[in-house]
Design an enzyme around this catalytic site. Structure first.
Site, short mmCIF file in Angstrom:
data_model
loop_
_atom_site.label_atom_id
_atom_site.label_comp_id
_atom_site.label_asym_id
_atom_site.label_seq_id
_atom_site.Cartn_x
_atom_site.Cartn_y
_atom_site.Cartn_z
CE1 TYR A 139 -3.68 2.33 0.93
CE2 TYR A 139 -2.58 3.03 2.86
CZ TYR A 139 -3.49 3.73 1.54
OH TYR A 139 -4.00 4.94 1.66
CB THR A 147 0.85 4.78 3.81
OG1 THR A 147 0.77 3.13 4.50
CG2 THR A 147 0.31 5.96 3.17
CE LYS A 148 0.75 -0.78 5.90
NZ LYS A 148 0.05 -1.49 5.11
CG ASN A 149 8.93 0.64 5.60
OD1 ASN A 149 8.08 0.84 6.20
ND2 ASN A 149 9.59 0.29 6.54
#
Ligand SMILES: *Cc1c(COP(=O)(O)O)cnc(C)c1O
Length: 357
Positions: A176, A178-180
Site C-alpha cells: 500500500y 504508505t508502506k515501507n
C-alpha cells in the site's frame, strides 16, 4: 506540515509504469513475476505470490492453510483492522491475546494459554516494523501443530536474529502507498512450502492452473503489472529507505526525552514503519496531538481502538474482551514522522515540538 508518511515516487517508477502501458501486458505479467522473485530473495524464501493488496494476501494465506468456520486464530487486538477482517472472511474466530507494553507486539508468554482444541493458527503482527519474538512463536506453533501466519504488512526487510520476517511461517506483506515499499496497492505472500505456494496461486486466480478449468473456488486477487512495475522500482530503494528510517529513528531516540520512546532489543532488526511514542502518566494524548499538528508536526494514532471493540467484532459476538495493556496503549500512543524523506531540519523541529508538550 511535516507529513506522517510520504510515498517516494521517482523517475524510475514513472518510467516503469509507462513501459508496462507500452507493452500491453497489464495484469499478472512479467513485472509481477519479477517482483515476486525479488521479494522472495529479500525475504530469504523460495516462493513469493503477489496479490492485489495486503488484506487479500492474509485472506489467501488463511484459506490456503485450510482455516474456516469453527476454527480459532490467535492474534493481537492492537493492529490494523485488516488483520482481523481476513480471519472473519474465512468464518474463523479471532482469539485475542494482550500485547507487550514495551514492543506493542503480541505478548508471547500469553499465547499458549489461549490455545484450545479449535485453535488452528497464530497470526502475529510485526507492528510498526518491529519483529515479534519468533523463537517463542515458532516453538509454540511447532509443538501444537498450528499454522504461523505472519502479518508482515509493516515489516518488509525486518529480521529476528538475522532471519527475515515473513520467512518463519507464511508471510503476508502490503505494498500500500504508505508502506515501507509500495506499489500504490499491492500485497505479497512468502513461503518455503511449494504446495502452499501453489494453493495460494490458485486461490488468487479463480482456483485455476489451466485456463478455464477451475479445480477449487478461487478469487480474483491478482496484482496488475502496472502496480508491480512501481513495486519493482521501489524494491531497488528498500535498503536505502530502511537505512534512512533507522537513522531518523536513532536521531529521535537520542534527542527525545519528554515522552516514552521506543526501545529495540538486541536481535530485533526494526524497520521503523512507524516511530511510536507513549504519552504516559495520564497526560492528555489528544491535546498533545493537537498541539503537534497546530505547530506543523504530522502525527498518526495507530491504533485508537482495540480490534475487539470495532463494530463488526461486537456484532459477531467477539467484543466481550478487555485486555489491560492494549487498553492503555490505545490511549497513549502517538506516531511521529520517521519516513525517509525527512530532512535534518524536520527532525530538529519534531524534537523541539515534542519537548514543548
Ligand atoms: C496495511 C496493513 C494491512 C493491510 O494491507 P492493505 O494492503 O492495505 O490491504 C494489514 N495488516 C497491517 C498490520 C497493515 O498495516
Amino acid at each position: 506540515m511535516i507529513p506522517i508518511s510520504k510515498p517516494f515516487i521517482g523517475e524510475e517508477e514513472k518510467k516503469a509504469v509507462m513501459e508496462v502501458l507500452d507493452s500491453g501486458m497489464l495484469v499478472q505479467g512479467p513485472r509481477t513475476a519479477q517482483l515476486e522473485e525479488k521479494f522472495a530473495a529479500v525475504c530469504g524464501v523460495p516462493h513469493a505470490i503477489a496479490t492485489s493488496n495486503g488484506t487479500t494476501a492474509l485472506h489467501i494465506a488463511l484459506l490456503a492453510h485450510g482455516i474456516g468456520p469453527g476454527d480459532e486464530v490467535i492474534t493481537t487486538p492492537f493492529t490494523f483492522m485488516a488483520s482481523i477482517s481476513s480471519i472473519l472472511y474465512t468464518g474463523a474466530r479471532p482469539v485475542f491475546v494482550d500485547i507487550d507494553a514495551e514492543t506493542f507486539n503480541l505478548d508471547v508468554s500469553q499465547v499458549e494459554d489461549a490455545i484450545t482444541p479449535r485453535t488452528r493458527a497464530i497470526m502475529p503482527v510485526h507492528l510498526y516494523g518491529y519483529p515479534c519474538d519468533m523463537d517463542v512463536l515458532t516453538g509454540i506453533a511447532g509443538y501444537h501443530d498450528l499454522a504461523l501466519i505472519e502479518d508482515s504488512a509493516q515489516a518488509v526487510g525486518a529480521a529476528f536474529k538475522g532471519k527475515p520476517t515473513g520467512s518463519f511461517g507464511t508471510g503476508c506483506f502490503s505494498l500500500y502507498a504508505t508502506k515501507n515499499v509500495m506499489s500504490g496497492e499491492g500485497g505479497m505472500i512468502t513461503t518455503s512450502d511449494p504446495a502452499l505456494a501453489r494453493k495460494c496461486r490458485m486461490i488468487r486466480n479463480h482456483g485455476m492452473e489451466r485456463r478455464y478449468y477451475h479445480d477449487m473456488l478461487g478469487y480474483n486477487f491478482r496484482l496488475s503489472d502496472l502496480h508491480a512495475a512501481i513495486g519493482l522500482a521501489q524494491m531497488d530503494r528498500l535498503a536505502d529507505f530502511t537505512a534512512k528510517r533507522r537513522a531518523n529513528a536513532a536521531y529521535l531516540n537520542a534527542h527525545i526525552t519528554s515522552v516514552v520512546t521506543p526501545k529495540v532489543k538486541s536481535g530485533y532488526e526494526h524497520v521503523w514503519h512507524q516511530y511510536t511514542v507513549r504519552v504516559d502518566g495520564g497526560r492528555d494524548r489528544d491535546a498533545a496531538v493537537k498541539q503537534l499538528n497546530d505547530n506543523g508536526v504530522g502525527t498518526g494514532i495507530f491504533y485508537p481502538v482495540p480490534a475487539y471493540r470495532q463494530t463488526p467484532l461486537i456484532e459477531l459476538g467477539f467484543g466481550n474482551v478487555s485486555l489491560p495493556v492494549t487498553e492503555q496503549a490505545v490511549k497513549e500512543v502517538i506516531s511521529l514522522p520517521v519516513h525517509p524523506q525527512l530532512t535534518q531540519e524536520d527532525l530538529e523541529k519534531i524534537v523541539y515540538e515534542v519537548h514543548r508538550l
